[in-house]
Write a protein that holds these residues in place. Structure first.
Motif, PDB file in Angstrom:
ATOM      1  N   GLY A   5       0.782  -1.219   0.000  1.00 54.21           N
ATOM      2  CA  GLY A   5       0.000   0.000   0.000  1.00 54.21           C
ATOM      3  C   GLY A   5       0.819   1.277   0.000  1.00 54.21           C
ATOM      4  N   ILE A   6       1.873   1.333   0.811  1.00 57.36           N
ATOM      5  CA  ILE A   6       2.690   2.545   0.888  1.00 57.36           C
ATOM      6  C   ILE A   6       3.356   2.829  -0.453  1.00 57.36           C
ATOM      7  N   ASP A   7       3.934   1.793  -1.069  1.00 56.47           N
ATOM      8  CA  ASP A   7       4.586   1.989  -2.366  1.00 56.47           C
ATOM      9  C   ASP A   7       3.563   2.332  -3.458  1.00 56.47           C
ATOM     10  N   THR A   8       2.379   1.760  -3.359  1.00 54.86           N
ATOM     11  CA  THR A   8       1.314   2.101  -4.311  1.00 54.86           C
ATOM     12  C   THR A   8       0.934   3.568  -4.177  1.00 54.86           C
ATOM     13  N   ALA A   9       0.842   4.030  -2.920  1.00 53.84           N
ATOM     14  CA  ALA A   9       0.507   5.440  -2.681  1.00 53.84           C
ATOM     15  C   ALA A   9       1.571   6.350  -3.284  1.00 53.84           C
ATOM     16  N   ARG A  10       2.841   5.977  -3.134  1.00 50.63           N
ATOM     17  CA  ARG A  10       3.919   6.787  -3.726  1.00 50.63           C
ATOM     18  C   ARG A  10       3.759   6.837  -5.244  1.00 50.63           C
TER      19      ARG A  10
END
Length: 256
Positions: free
Chosen positions: A65-70
């Motif tokens: 999720g965090i990398d997707t948000a980036r």
């Protein structure tokens, strides 16, 4: 008015179904796109449907999720839905509107829906709501919480988002007209607190005022160079910026 669209990205089918059911009740006019099972699918579906909102799980196969948000780069309003509270700060660093902990509580999701509606209707109001939420988050993040009134986190505006900065990462704070500049491990930001307010709220064993406009983290000081007329200059361990020490505050450094 254009219909608001949302995408749900989670590798748990049951959670996706429950979230869809909750949203159908709380926001009947919201159009839900096809679901994504991981970050890669979320990015593909975002490119296809251009949803206004993305509900993201933190832990998903492949791209999390965090990398997707980036990768989304703030092209949608983000809400993280996860079982892991410890990722909250990273989530807000990526511009998240809210952070929901599984299992999803209907009343809590209702708050999120209202926050999203305000943000979409008026971004400034959404930022005010986010700031209030950050206060609540900072209060409940156990490992960093303190029983005293000393600050453990500083809220700061960075672009269109609000950052929650751990105080132990702050190098120094410097007054600039109506604002105070915060310099920490990852960069700089402006806050509306005054130097006087910050002096009263920071740990005096770690942070000292060196000038009417400067507070420094003692752990970041490399050396103190004495000047004339009972003044001095502080050289920090990182960077080449020099901070002033006026006569009134030199006593903090007489033993260094």
């Amino acid at each position: 008015m254009r219909q608001v669209k949302a995408l749900i990205a989670d590798d748990e089918p049951l959670l996706r179904e429950r979230l869809r059911a909750h949203l159908a009740v709380l926001w009947p006019d919201l159009a839900l796109t096809d679901d994504a099972r991981n970050g890669a699918e979320a990015l593909e579906l975002h490119g296809l449907h251009r949803p206004d909102i993305v509900f993201l799980d933190i832990h998903m196969p492949g791209l999390g999720g965090i990398d997707t948000a980036r990768a989304l780069a703030r092209r949608a309003h983000l809400v993280f839905v996860t079982a892991y509270e410890q990722y909250a700060v990273q989530a807000f660093e990526q511009g998240a509107i809210d952070y929901l902990v599984k299992p999803i509580d209907g009343a809590r999701l209702a708050d999120t829906v209202e926050r999203l509606k305000r943000q979409i209707a008026a971004p400034a109001q959404g930022n005010a709501a986010m700031e209030s939420m950050l206060d609540q988050l900072a209060a409940r993040l156990g490992p960093r919480a303190a029983p005293s009134r000393q600050l453990q986190w500083i809220k700061a505006s960075v672009g269109n988002s609000l950052r929650l900065i751990p105080v132990d990462q702050v190098h120094y704070l410097r007054a600039e007209e109506k604002y105070t500049r915060v310099v920490w491990d990852e960069g700089e930001a402006l806050i509306r607190k005054t130097i006087r307010e910050l002096t009263e709220q920071l740990d005096p064993e770690r942070f000292v005022q060196t000038h009417r406009s400067v507070i420094v983290n003692l752990a970041c000081v490399r050396e103190v160079v004495r000047g004339i007329n009972e003044t001095a200059d502080l050289h920090l361990r990182r960077g080449d910026e020099v901070l002033p020490v006026s006569r009134s505050y030199l006593h903090h450094f007489r033993q260094m």
